[in-house]
Design a protein around this motif. Structure first.
Motif, PDB file in Angstrom:
ATOM      1  N   HIS A   1       0.792  -1.227   0.000  1.00  0.00           N
ATOM      2  CA  HIS A   1       0.000   0.000   0.000  1.00  0.00           C
ATOM      3  C   HIS A   1       0.822   1.274   0.000  1.00  0.00           C
ATOM      4  CE1 HIS A   1      -3.595  -2.388   0.668  1.00  0.00           C
ATOM      5  NE2 HIS A   1      -2.998  -2.990   1.690  1.00  0.00           N
ATOM      6  N   ARG A   2       2.131   1.184  -0.017  1.00  0.00           N
ATOM      7  CA  ARG A   2       2.941   2.395  -0.021  1.00  0.00           C
ATOM      8  C   ARG A   2       4.326   2.092  -0.589  1.00  0.00           C
ATOM      9  NH1 ARG A   2       2.132   5.077   4.053  1.00  0.00           N
ATOM     10  NH2 ARG A   2       0.325   3.919   4.788  1.00  0.00           N
TER      11      ARG A   2
ATOM     12  N   TRP B   1       4.301   7.291  -2.557  1.00  0.00           N
ATOM     13  CA  TRP B   1       2.874   7.050  -2.667  1.00  0.00           C
ATOM     14  C   TRP B   1       2.426   6.173  -1.500  1.00  0.00           C
ATOM     15  CZ3 TRP B   1       6.679   5.056  -5.654  1.00  0.00           C
ATOM     16  CH2 TRP B   1       6.834   3.671  -5.673  1.00  0.00           C
TER      17      TRP B   1
ATOM     18  N   GLU C   1      -1.414   4.620   0.758  1.00  0.00           N
ATOM     19  CA  GLU C   1      -2.859   4.464   0.878  1.00  0.00           C
ATOM     20  C   GLU C   1      -3.188   4.157   2.333  1.00  0.00           C
ATOM     21  OE1 GLU C   1      -6.443   1.587  -0.845  1.00  0.00           O
ATOM     22  OE2 GLU C   1      -4.478   1.668  -1.846  1.00  0.00           O
ATOM     23  N   ASP C   2      -4.091   4.950   2.902  1.00  0.00           N
ATOM     24  CA  ASP C   2      -4.505   4.778   4.291  1.00  0.00           C
ATOM     25  C   ASP C   2      -6.032   4.809   4.327  1.00  0.00           C
ATOM     26  OD1 ASP C   2      -4.773   4.611   6.983  1.00  0.00           O
ATOM     27  OD2 ASP C   2      -3.966   6.599   7.430  1.00  0.00           O
TER      28      ASP C   2
ATOM     29  N   GLN D   1      -9.447   5.058   2.939  1.00  0.00           N
ATOM     30  CA  GLN D   1      -9.974   5.613   1.691  1.00  0.00           C
ATOM     31  C   GLN D   1      -9.180   6.831   1.215  1.00  0.00           C
ATOM     32  OE1 GLN D   1     -14.128   6.363   2.496  1.00  0.00           O
ATOM     33  NE2 GLN D   1     -14.700   4.239   2.076  1.00  0.00           N
ATOM     34  N   ARG D   2      -8.079   7.123   1.864  1.00  0.00           N
ATOM     35  CA  ARG D   2      -7.229   8.243   1.464  1.00  0.00           C
ATOM     36  C   ARG D   2      -6.025   7.736   0.686  1.00  0.00           C
ATOM     37  NH1 ARG D   2      -6.201  13.540   2.763  1.00  0.00           N
ATOM     38  NH2 ARG D   2      -4.022  14.195   2.573  1.00  0.00           N
ATOM     39  N   LYS D   3      -5.752   8.379  -0.456  1.00  0.00           N
ATOM     40  CA  LYS D   3      -4.629   8.004  -1.299  1.00  0.00           C
ATOM     41  C   LYS D   3      -3.800   9.244  -1.605  1.00  0.00           C
ATOM     42  CE  LYS D   3      -7.177   4.242  -3.560  1.00  0.00           C
ATOM     43  NZ  LYS D   3      -7.664   3.696  -4.857  1.00  0.00           N
TER      44      LYS D   3
ATOM     45  N   LYS E   1      -0.146  10.673  -3.509  1.00  0.00           N
ATOM     46  CA  LYS E   1       0.951  10.407  -4.435  1.00  0.00           C
ATOM     47  C   LYS E   1       1.744  11.691  -4.641  1.00  0.00           C
ATOM     48  CE  LYS E   1      -1.724   7.001  -7.089  1.00  0.00           C
ATOM     49  NZ  LYS E   1      -2.293   6.675  -8.420  1.00  0.00           N
TER      50      LYS E   1
END
Length: 350
Positions: free
Chosen positions: A93-94, A115, A117-118, A120-122, A124
């Protein structure tokens, strides 16, 4: 018959007046409803515009700070310290990616990417720079560089995205009497952005950006003591123009940042042919962000400053082993709480 005729006329006149009043009342009510409905729609539209302006300002602020933070350090082209490198750390995820070309080439490149992802937050972010320079003298370099950056922040409430490019000259100089290095650059460019609140159409304002930086760093040796000064001053702007696309009014930010540090190394004694050294120093950082544009924005100008001090000892053996102990206090003068701690590292080869 005449009397009856008069009464009928009176009744007709009264009925006509009542109908007229009723029609007028309904017209007033309908007109009030129309004004009220259109007024609510206009207030709602203004509220959405203000929220979008705030969203755009937050995006400009974040992007400008990242742009200043990721500027490549060019001193190595004169000092010769450093080498090319490629590092990557990627999970599900990162991930992070960094690349730097060799410092002994006149054509160089730097790349940074991150980049993650946590929920629903993304997020980059990508930054790349490429430059070409010439040696006017052994102690003076003049060149030009181009940069590109990309930032995307997607969440449950809003989406923000921007792609920009900048270009401009830079120089490097060295003091002939001391290993002090001076670095400067001036960049100008544009960016295309997209900001959207959930459920609304996306605004696509274009911005004009500038960045100016001056830096001094190096070492001053006085016998068994070495002073390590460093000063970095940055000034960046990001302006939205009504003619640059989208319906947002003109707004922009001014970022001023200065970082100062003075470190030292002092050799206490020689142990088995290796130095036992006292290390320490202090640093100050001040950042000021000024917003200008629409008066509807409630965002106030931001100012942040803090200091840090550290003190420790180190011992490096001739066999390659090392013992390093360092203590620090961070956040001096800041509005948030202070951080302090003690670090110890041991590296023994046998």
């Amino acid at each position: 018959m005449k009397k009856t005729h008069v009464h009928s006329g009176m009744y007709a006149a009264v009925l006509s007046q009542a109908v007229g009043r009723a029609v007028l009342l309904w017209c007033v009510i309908i007109l009030a409803l129309v004004v009220w409905l259109f007024g609510i729609a206009d207030i709602s539209a203004r509220a959405d515009t203000v929220e979008t302006q705030k969203l755009m300002f937050q995006f400009q602020n974040t992007r400008t700070k990242k742009l200043v933070l990721h500027q490549p350090d060019l001193v190595a082209f004169l000092s010769g310290a450093g080498s090319g490198a490629l590092n990557a750390d990627i999970t599900d995820h990162r991930g992070t990616l960094t690349f730097s070309s060799s410092v002994d080439r006149r054509l160089w490149a730097r790349v940074n990417g991150r980049w993650g992802e946590d929920g629903q937050r993304k997020d980059k972010y990508g930054f790349g720079a490429m430059g070409l320079h010439a040696y006017v003298r052994p102690s003076l370099i003049v060149g030009g560089m181009i940069e590109a950056d990309y930032l995307s922040q997607a969440g449950t409430v809003s989406d923000k995205e921007g792609l920009g490019a900048m270009a401009g000259p830079y120089f490097l100089a060295r003091n002939a009497n001391h290993p002090l290095f001076f670095e400067g650059r001036f960049l100008y460019g544009r960016a295309s952005n997209g900001v959207r609140l959930l459920g609304d159409s996306k605004e696509r304002p274009d911005t004009r950006r500038t960045l100016a930086q001056l830096k001094m760093s190096g070492q001053l040796r006085y016998g068994i003591t070495t002073l390590i000064p460093s000063i970095l001053a940055s000034y960046a702007t990001d302006d939205v123009s009504p003619r640059g696309g989208g319906s947002l009014p003109e707004q922009g930010i001014r970022l001023r940042q200065i970082k100062m540090r003075l470190g030292f190394r002092h050799t206490l004694r020689q142990m088995n042919g290796a130095p036992f050294t006292l290390n320490g120093g202090g640093a100050l950082s001040s950042t000021s962000t000024r917003r200008y544009g629409s008066d509807a924005l409630a965002t106030v100008n931001q100012r942040d400053g803090h200091g840090r001090v550290n003190l420790g000892v180190s011992y490096f053996t001739q066999a390659g082993g090392a013992i390093v102990i360092d203590s620090f206090v961070d956040g001096l003068g800041a509005s948030t709480s202070q951080n302090y701690g003690l670090k110890a590292a041991f590296n023994i080869r046998f």
